[in-house]
Design a protein around this motif. Structure first.
Motif, PDB file in Angstrom:
ATOM      1  N   GLU A 109      -5.653   4.878  -5.397  1.00  0.00           N
ATOM      2  CA  GLU A 109      -6.482   4.814  -4.197  1.00  0.00           C
ATOM      3  C   GLU A 109      -6.202   3.495  -3.488  1.00  0.00           C
ATOM      4  O   GLU A 109      -5.553   2.588  -4.041  1.00  0.00           O
ATOM      5  CB  GLU A 109      -7.963   4.923  -4.563  1.00  0.00           C
ATOM      6  CG  GLU A 109      -8.453   3.780  -5.447  1.00  0.00           C
ATOM      7  CD  GLU A 109      -9.907   3.959  -5.861  1.00  0.00           C
ATOM      8  OE1 GLU A 109     -10.423   3.081  -6.573  1.00  0.00           O
ATOM      9  OE2 GLU A 109     -10.513   4.955  -5.482  1.00  0.00           O
ATOM     10  N   ASP A 110      -6.670   3.395  -2.251  1.00  0.00           N
ATOM     11  CA  ASP A 110      -6.499   2.148  -1.505  1.00  0.00           C
ATOM     12  C   ASP A 110      -7.381   1.057  -2.105  1.00  0.00           C
ATOM     13  O   ASP A 110      -8.517   1.321  -2.538  1.00  0.00           O
ATOM     14  CB  ASP A 110      -6.873   2.349  -0.039  1.00  0.00           C
ATOM     15  CG  ASP A 110      -5.862   3.215   0.686  1.00  0.00           C
ATOM     16  OD1 ASP A 110      -6.231   3.842   1.684  1.00  0.00           O
ATOM     17  OD2 ASP A 110      -4.706   3.247   0.239  1.00  0.00           O
ATOM     18  N   ASN A 111      -6.865  -0.168  -2.148  1.00  0.00           N
ATOM     19  CA  ASN A 111      -7.640  -1.308  -2.613  1.00  0.00           C
ATOM     20  C   ASN A 111      -8.402  -1.889  -1.413  1.00  0.00           C
ATOM     21  O   ASN A 111      -7.787  -2.234  -0.399  1.00  0.00           O
ATOM     22  CB  ASN A 111      -6.703  -2.373  -3.207  1.00  0.00           C
ATOM     23  CG  ASN A 111      -7.485  -3.460  -3.930  1.00  0.00           C
ATOM     24  OD1 ASN A 111      -8.648  -3.258  -4.307  1.00  0.00           O
ATOM     25  ND2 ASN A 111      -6.862  -4.604  -4.122  1.00  0.00           N
ATOM     26  N   THR A 158      -3.142  -1.581  -3.143  1.00  0.00           N
ATOM     27  CA  THR A 158      -3.296  -0.338  -3.898  1.00  0.00           C
ATOM     28  C   THR A 158      -4.030  -0.626  -5.203  1.00  0.00           C
ATOM     29  O   THR A 158      -3.885  -1.708  -5.780  1.00  0.00           O
ATOM     30  CB  THR A 158      -1.916   0.276  -4.201  1.00  0.00           C
ATOM     31  OG1 THR A 158      -1.186   0.388  -2.979  1.00  0.00           O
ATOM     32  CG2 THR A 158      -2.050   1.652  -4.824  1.00  0.00           C
ATOM     33  N   LYS A 210       0.109   9.847  -1.292  1.00  0.00           N
ATOM     34  CA  LYS A 210      -0.585   9.532  -2.551  1.00  0.00           C
ATOM     35  C   LYS A 210      -0.524  10.693  -3.536  1.00  0.00           C
ATOM     36  O   LYS A 210      -0.483  10.496  -4.742  1.00  0.00           O
ATOM     37  CB  LYS A 210      -2.054   9.176  -2.261  1.00  0.00           C
ATOM     38  CG  LYS A 210      -2.247   7.783  -1.654  1.00  0.00           C
ATOM     39  CD  LYS A 210      -3.722   7.425  -1.580  1.00  0.00           C
ATOM     40  CE  LYS A 210      -3.929   5.987  -1.127  1.00  0.00           C
ATOM     41  NZ  LYS A 210      -3.500   5.771   0.257  1.00  0.00           N
ATOM     42  N   ASP A 215      -1.537   7.599   2.966  1.00  0.00           N
ATOM     43  CA  ASP A 215      -2.419   8.633   2.439  1.00  0.00           C
ATOM     44  C   ASP A 215      -1.676   9.932   2.182  1.00  0.00           C
ATOM     45  O   ASP A 215      -1.929  10.622   1.194  1.00  0.00           O
ATOM     46  CB  ASP A 215      -3.584   8.882   3.404  1.00  0.00           C
ATOM     47  CG  ASP A 215      -4.542   7.697   3.454  1.00  0.00           C
ATOM     48  OD1 ASP A 215      -5.258   7.567   4.447  1.00  0.00           O
ATOM     49  OD2 ASP A 215      -4.564   6.906   2.488  1.00  0.00           O
ATOM     50  N   GLY A 239       0.812  -1.206   0.000  1.00  0.00           N
ATOM     51  CA  GLY A 239       0.000   0.000   0.000  1.00  0.00           C
ATOM     52  C   GLY A 239       0.850   1.263   0.000  1.00  0.00           C
ATOM     53  O   GLY A 239       2.080   1.231   0.078  1.00  0.00           O
TER      54      GLY A 239
END
Length: 754
Positions: free
Chosen positions: A702-704, A709, A663, A660, A657
């Motif tokens: 975005e986060d999975n 990810t 990103k 935040d 990941g």
């Protein structure tokens, strides 16, 4: 009646004064707010520089320790001469803060308690050439760590060999951690043992780097231990990177818990309103904290006298205007006479202005550069439209003495106001030609500032002296920005190539020594040559990334109908194909990485440049496989959907990941998200974004859900013809042949689900 008119006049003057002062206060507040934002941006930039410098230096020190361990392991019998020869190049590696490099051997404390156990270890190393070695085991410890060989790096006398380092908890802890990790480790911060006379707050801090020395079959032969003084290391890492008025403190875990400040760069007591930032760095399984503080008034470009000047410049006209209103209201007759007189002067000035404007239009109609003409008395005669646009205001300064303050002219450091007596026009009035003098124009029209090059020449020297001067202004902001980017590009390339070059240099020496020994040791030489080849492969990967970065920006687009399925199959086949053992990561215990699992959904046909689109897919799939925790099989899912005037291609993984807070920056050039242990140049996602922008599309992250990810690539269904450098012509392709080849490659790759 007279009294009433007087009160009316006073009321009108008060209203005018209040409105003027209110407007002035608003302008001053806006300027002060902008300076605060500029200070915050500069502070963030300083923190980024410090974080990158510390992380890069730590990686370089760890690479040096790993290289020493491999070189020592190449000797079946490690003699004092071999140790001295291998470590002789360490002082030339430019390692600020390094105190000593030591070879340490372990011994079980329970076994050592048996009669003759320590003597047996001692005799073994004396037989290897360590004459006079006397091991001094500490009492009450479960395991001993004896210093056998050592080289002092800070000019101090070398410590006697044979000491049991288990007496130092921080050193014993990092040696055990290095053995458990099977690689380099960093200790907790500790107070230097050679500062006993200093108070606790004033004692210097120390760190230790350790890595195991492994023999044949992975047998532990000992450790390489590198001691660091925190202040010297930290000062060497960021001392020249940070602004001298910015204070930075590095803190690390201490024995017993909590954080211990290791070092401080530029120790200046910040004021109560100082800007403060805190960043955490995760390196080699240790978390460090970086605290940065600075007085916002000391940061470049973050503080000036503009709010005060604006307040003074606004208050004075307001007072004068209020006085004029009062005068006009109370003395109408006199005011009418004054207006008439002023009108006559204005009419004369208007005729002169029209004549001057006609002269400007005749001479400067086709001039695109900024031109300024001044008289011999220093008064500004004219600015052409290009000069006004460049200087950011339509109102001309009346005199050269007012020129820097009127237009906001500063020296290139963006802090020092440009002296009026050093203006190129002033020097030209003295008869001195000036070429390419640089200044920064910083005003409301150019809030971020522009860099201007000014050349000036005297006018008409026929009368014995200059009767005026002409100056040409040229905006060189973009030119200087490109030069800065080129310098940063060169710095990043030099930094990223230095580590593999160091490894190549070290293993070349190992190979040379192995072949020069009698008898030669071809196994050791072969191992060193293989490591040299790996370093060359890494350098080639860096160069390939740089070439791809340039191609993504400058290569012409050749749009065609591209079937995503065979393209994705080919990329997945290449990324999941088994690699030779020499390419496998040392983090994999058995040398065989887990087989990636890739699921590919239905994929449509899109309009794009096939080569550039393949580069995007390859980067995303490669990242999804690469950024997976060690030992866990990578899981990748590739899907696509249509709608909204385009095709959305998604690549999702179950990897580590992206935080935040990072990103928004992962698509910047040369930016590498935490943790940095996975390597790379930081160009892959920047290449993807540049390619998608050239196609008129976009890329997002975005986060999975469930972990990992998810990257989304949006391709327009039909890019505009204006984006096609070939005028809409499409390159001839053979889709049938391409599809057959890529399907054949996909069938040969394990772990791919159709």
């Amino acid at each position: 009646m007279h009294s009433r008119r007087r009160y009316v006049s006073l009321g009108l003057a008060a209203v005018v004064l209040m409105l003027g002062l209110t407007a002035t206060a608003g302008v001053s507040a806006a300027l002060a707010s902008k300076e605060r934002r500029s200070a915050a941006q500069e502070m963030d930039r300083q923190v980024d520089l410090a974080q990158a410098a510390v992380a890069g230096e730590v990686r370089r020190y760890l690479d040096t320790v790993d290289t020493l361990a491999v070189a020592l392991a190449s000797h079946d019998v490690l003699t004092p001469e071999a140790f001295e020869r291998i470590t002789a190049r360490v002082p030339g590696e430019n390692l600020p803060g390094a105190t000593a490099v030591v070879f340490v051997v372990p011994a079980d404390g329970r076994a050592a308690a048996e009669p003759g156990a320590v003597a047996a270890v001692q005799d073994a190393w004396r037989a290897a050439g360590a004459n006079g070695l006397t091991l001094r085991p500490a009492s009450g410890v479960a395991e001993h760590f004896f210093a056998v060989y050592g080289r002092q790096l800070d000019g101090r006398p070398p410590a006697p060999a044979g000491a049991d380092l288990a007496e130092v908890p921080a050193i014993a802890d990092v040696l055990r951690q290095a053995r458990g990790l099977g690689g380099a480790a960093i200790s907790d911060a500790a107070l230097l043992p050679d500062d006993p006379d200093r108070p606790s707050a004033g004692r210097r801090r120390a760190l230790n780097l350790a890595t195991p020395v492994l023999g044949a079959g992975g047998r532990l032969r000992g450790f390489v231990l590198l001691g660091l003084r925190g202040q010297d290391f930290f000062g060497g890492a960021i001392g020249e990177v940070l602004h001298p008025r910015v204070t930075a403190t590095l803190a690390a875990n201490r024995e017993g818990g909590g954080l211990l400040p290791v070092a401080t760069a530029h120790p200046i007591a910040p004021p109560s309103d100082a800007l403060r930032r805190t960043r955490y760095l995760d390196i080699a399984h240790r978390r460090w904290r970086l605290d940065v503080a600075a007085d916002p008034r000391e940061l470049p470009g973050a503080s000036s006298d503009r709010p005060l000047v604006a307040a003074a410049a606004g208050a004075l006209p307001s007072v004068l205007l209020a006085a004029l209103v009062y005068l006009l209201s109370s003395r109408r007759a006199k005011a009418m006479a004054l207006v008439e007189e002023a009108t006559r002067d204005l009419r004369a000035a208007g005729r002169e202005a029209r004549d001057r404007a006609a002269l400007q239009r005749a001479i400067l109609a086709s001039v695109s550069e900024g031109v300024t003409v001044v008289g011999e008395d220093g008064r500004v005669l004219l600015h052409n439209p290009a000069a006004r646009q460049l200087l950011g205001t339509a109102e001309d300064a009346e005199h050269l003495e007012d020129w820097p303050a009127h237009y906001g002219a500063y020296r290139p450091d963006r802090v020092t106001p440009f002296p009026a007596d050093e203006l190129p026009m002033v020097r030209a009035l003295r008869g001195v030609p000036v070429d390419r003098a640089e200044m920064v124009i910083l005003n409301p029209a150019h809030p971020d500032g522009i860099l201007v090059s000014v050349s000036a020449r005297p006018l008409d020297r026929s009368g014995g002296g200059p009767r005026g001067a002409v100056a040409v202004l040229h905006d060189i902001t973009e030119l200087r920005r490109h030069e800065t980017e080129l310098a940063q590009f060169a710095a990043v390339v030099a930094h990223d190539l230095k580590s593999p070059l160091t490894a190549v240099h070290g293993f070349a020496a190992v190979a040379a020594e192995a072949l020069a020994d009698a008898p030669p040791r071809p196994e050791t030489a072969g191992f060193a040559v293989e490591r040299i080849r790996q370093g060359a492969t890494r350098m080639r990967a860096i160069i390939d990334d740089l070439l791809a970065y340039t191609t993504a920006r400058d290569a012409p687009l050749h749009l065609a109908e591209v079937d995503l399925r065979p393209l994705v199959d080919a990329v997945v086949a290449e990324r999941t194909a088994p690699r030779p053992a020499a390419h496998l990561s040392r983090a994999v215990p058995d040398g065989a990485p887990p087989v990636p699992s890739v699921r590919i959904g239905p994929l449509p046909v899109v309009c794009a440049d096939p080569n550039l689109l393949r580069l995007v897919v390859d980067n995303l799939v490669g990242n999804a496989i690469k950024y997976t925790p060690v030992g866990r099989p990578p899981q990748v899912e590739i899907t696509a959907s249509t709608g909204g005037g385009g095709v959305r291609l998604e690549v999702a993984d179950r990897g580590i990941g992206i935080p935040d807070e990072e990103k928004g920056r992962v698509f910047d050039s040369f930016y590498r998200a935490s943790p940095v242990d996975y390597g790379g140049t930081g160009l892959g996602l920047a290449i993807c974004r540049r390619i998608m922008e050239r196609h008129g599309g976009s890329i997002a992250v975005e986060d999975n859900p469930g972990g990992g990810t998810r990257f989304s690539v949006l391709l327009p269904r039909e890019p505009a013809d204006a984006a096609r450098p070939d005028g809409g012509w499409r390159r001839l392709q053979r889709p049938a042949e391409t599809r057959a080849i890529t399907h054949a490659m996909a069938r040969s790759a394990p772990g791919v689900e159709p």
